[in-house]
Scaffold this active site. Structure first.
Site, PDB file in Angstrom:
ATOM      1  N   GLU A   1      33.964  -4.927  13.770  1.00 16.02           N
ATOM      2  CA  GLU A   1      32.517  -6.122  13.847  1.00 16.02           C
ATOM      3  C   GLU A   1      33.001  -7.002  15.606  1.00 16.02           C
ATOM      4  OE1 GLU A   1      30.702  -8.256  10.979  1.00 16.02           O
ATOM      5  OE2 GLU A   1      30.743  -7.012   9.866  1.00 16.02           O
TER       6      GLU A   1
HETATM    7  C1  LIG Z   1      32.080 -15.597  12.500  1.00 19.24           C
HETATM    8  O1  LIG Z   1      31.047 -14.764  11.975  1.00 19.24           O
HETATM    9  C2  LIG Z   1      31.275 -13.615  11.119  1.00 19.24           C
HETATM   10  O2  LIG Z   1      32.931 -12.772  11.381  1.00 19.24           O
HETATM   11  C3  LIG Z   1      30.617 -12.278  10.150  1.00 19.24           C
HETATM   12  C4  LIG Z   1      29.125 -12.492  11.160  1.00 19.24           C
HETATM   13  N1  LIG Z   1      28.795 -11.645  10.943  1.00 19.24           N
HETATM   14  C5  LIG Z   1      29.368 -10.874   9.504  1.00 19.24           C
HETATM   15  N2  LIG Z   1      30.547 -12.074   9.438  1.00 19.24           N
HETATM   16  C6  LIG Z   1      29.216  -9.470   8.658  1.00 19.24           C
HETATM   17  O3  LIG Z   1      30.323  -8.986   8.416  1.00 19.24           O
HETATM   18  C7  LIG Z   1      27.747  -9.931   9.362  1.00 19.24           C
HETATM   19  O4  LIG Z   1      27.029  -8.528   8.113  1.00 19.24           O
HETATM   20  C8  LIG Z   1      26.857  -9.922   9.682  1.00 19.24           C
HETATM   21  O5  LIG Z   1      25.363  -9.948   9.799  1.00 19.24           O
HETATM   22  C9  LIG Z   1      27.588 -10.938  11.148  1.00 19.24           C
HETATM   23  C10 LIG Z   1      26.331 -11.166  12.067  1.00 19.24           C
HETATM   24  O6  LIG Z   1      27.072 -12.594  11.275  1.00 19.24           O
END
Ligand SMILES: CO[C@H](O)c1c[n+]2c([nH]1)[C@H](O)[C@@H](O)[C@H](O)[C@H]2CO
Length: 447
Positions: free
Chosen positions: A353
């Site tokens: 991600e």
């Molecule tokens: C600090 O951000 C985190 O690592 C994080 C950010 N995000 C995430 N984790 C999640 O894994 C996703 O489901 C979210 O949609 C996405 C965006 O918020």
């Protein structure tokens, strides 16, 4: 204009998660998840939004796979909703739920796209939550049983498996800070849950090996990069705690077989400690095939007694922020990746991600999300730097394919490279989609 070429066979992709895109919350035998309960509880999610419909991807496999094919990705990261497979978390298998994922995986393979499957992206069956959820060690074995079902069903079709998405979010954010489902606010419970998640990960990796599964398995922690505002000892220690809570707390057990002493001591000061049974750490430290890394932001930290949970405060440096309020900190991407390699060795890494929130709208059929392109360009530049410095980088999946249910922010925050109109569910590729399409097609970044 400089052309930065990425390694041959570098795997470009994008990512989503079940509760955030599927909808069909009560279709075809799906059981309740903790996120159904949480989002249906007034006051928990902005604007009272729920994942009941989301992007309706449950009914739009062909449409979404066509978008992925047009984008030209090699891999697509999605997650399976445990309550679609076992509505009660265990017991009776729900075949229609399983059939949905067979349809999705078959469509991806037909489009020559590698499925990258996350087993747990936060939608725990509510029936298990009612028996203590991740705080109950029995949930660990229910998770392994659920994972084994998917291994047996998809062996040879899915060759890339992620056990747990972001143990920090599942434990601390959801059970200490209380911002996510199920919304507990108990540090001891959160540390125990974090430990049980790592155990569930380790036991699932063991089962994966015992079944002689084709492919690879890993885990996807979120990491942050926090540097001291000055070289004062208290600033250095505060930044180390902020990083340690997110990074070492989970990575040390996975790769070193123990929790970081400086964080154990800090949590003891806060009145909490991890309940470890004799075999636990050896189970957690199962060798993995890759590490998934979720990176979004970083900060400079200064010591401030009593501030937050780590006596540390982010310094306002006047950096540009995205629409969710996070610093744009691309050099933190390079720093955290090189730090990971120094700390934990030459483990293959996928960026599972990375992306930006901008609440862009469709104008004349277009979405000119130039700020998202700028964010992605800055971060891919740092990724290229990390690869050039020797980080064993296998691929990159931008978050997210499409605007979706952004947890407690509901639909108010957009991360997609495809715009979704949540009234009509019409998908509109943004300018960033077209930009990323070129990066993928040429395997290069132009800066
Ligand atoms: C600090 O951000 C985190 O690592 C994080 C950010 N995000 C995430 N984790 C999640 O894994 C996703 O489901 C979210 O949609 C996405 C965006 O918020």
């Amino acid at each position: 204009m400089q052309k930065l070429i990425f390694p041959e066979h570098f795997q470009w992709g994008t990512a989503t998660a079940s509760y955030q895109i599927e909808g069909a919350w009560n279709a075809d035998g799906r059981g309740l998840s903790i996120w159904d309960v949480f989002s249906h509880t007034p006051g928990k999610v902005k604007n009272g939004d729920t994942g009941d419909v989301a992007c309706d991807s449950y009914h739009r496999i062909d449409e979404d796979v066509a978008l992925l094919q047009k984008l030209g990705v090699k891999v697509y990261r999605f997650s399976v909703a445990w309550p679609r497979i076992y509505p009660e978390g265990t017991g009776t298998l729900n075949k229609p739920g399983l059939d949905y994922y067979h349809r999705l995986v078959d469509a991806l393979l037909a489009a020559d796209i590698e499925p990258f499957c996350t087993l747990y992206h936060w939608d725990l069956p509510q029936a298990l939550q009612e028996k203590g959820g991740w705080d109950n060690r029995e949930t660990i074995d229910h998770f392994v049983h659920y994972a084994e079902t998917l291994f047996q069903q998809f062996n040879g079709k899915i060759k890339n498996w992620i056990t747990i998405n972001e143990p920090w979010c599942v434990s601390i954010l959801s059970n200490y800070l209380g911002a996510h489902a199920p919304g507990n606010q108990d540090l001891q419970m959160a540390l125990d849950i974090g430990h049980h998640l790592l155990l569930a990960h380790g036991k699932t990796v063991q089962r994966f090996r015992q079944l002689n599964m084709e492919g690879q398995i890993g885990i996807a922690p979120n990491v942050s990069w926090n540097e001291p505002y000055s070289n004062r000892e208290e600033d250095v220690a505060a930044a180390r705690r902020m990083r340690g809570a997110c990074n070492e707390w989970f990575l040390d057990p996975l790769f070193k077989g123990s929790y970081p002493d400086f964080m154990v001591a800090w949590y003891q000061k806060m009145g909490a400690s991890v309940n470890i049974q004799p075999e636990d750490m050896a189970i957690i430290q199962q060798p993995i095939d890759f590490l998934g890394i979720n990176y979004y932001t970083g900060s400079l930290v200064t010591y401030k007694q009593g501030e937050g949970d780590y006596d540390g405060e982010d310094v306002e440096e006047g950096r540009e922020r995205t629409d969710i309020g996070w610093n744009i900190y691309p050099e933190g991407f390079y720093n955290v990746l090189t730090w990971l390699t120094e700390q934990y060795g030459d483990v293959p890494i996928y960026i599972t991600e990375n992306g930006a929130c901008y609440n862009d709208e469709v104008q004349n059929g277009k979405v000119a999300d130039t700020r998202r392109i700028a964010y992605l360009q800055k971060h891919l530049l740092q990724l290229h730097r990390a690869i050039a410095s020797g980080v064993n980088m296998k691929g990159y999946m931008t978050w997210s394919l499409m605007d979706n249910f952004e947890w407690a922010e509901g639909y108010s925050k957009r991360f997609g490279i495809v715009h979704v109109n949540f009234e009509t569910l019409v998908r509109t590729p943004k300018q960033s989609f077209e930009w990323y399409q070129q990066v993928i097609a040429h395997n290069r970044l132009e800066v």
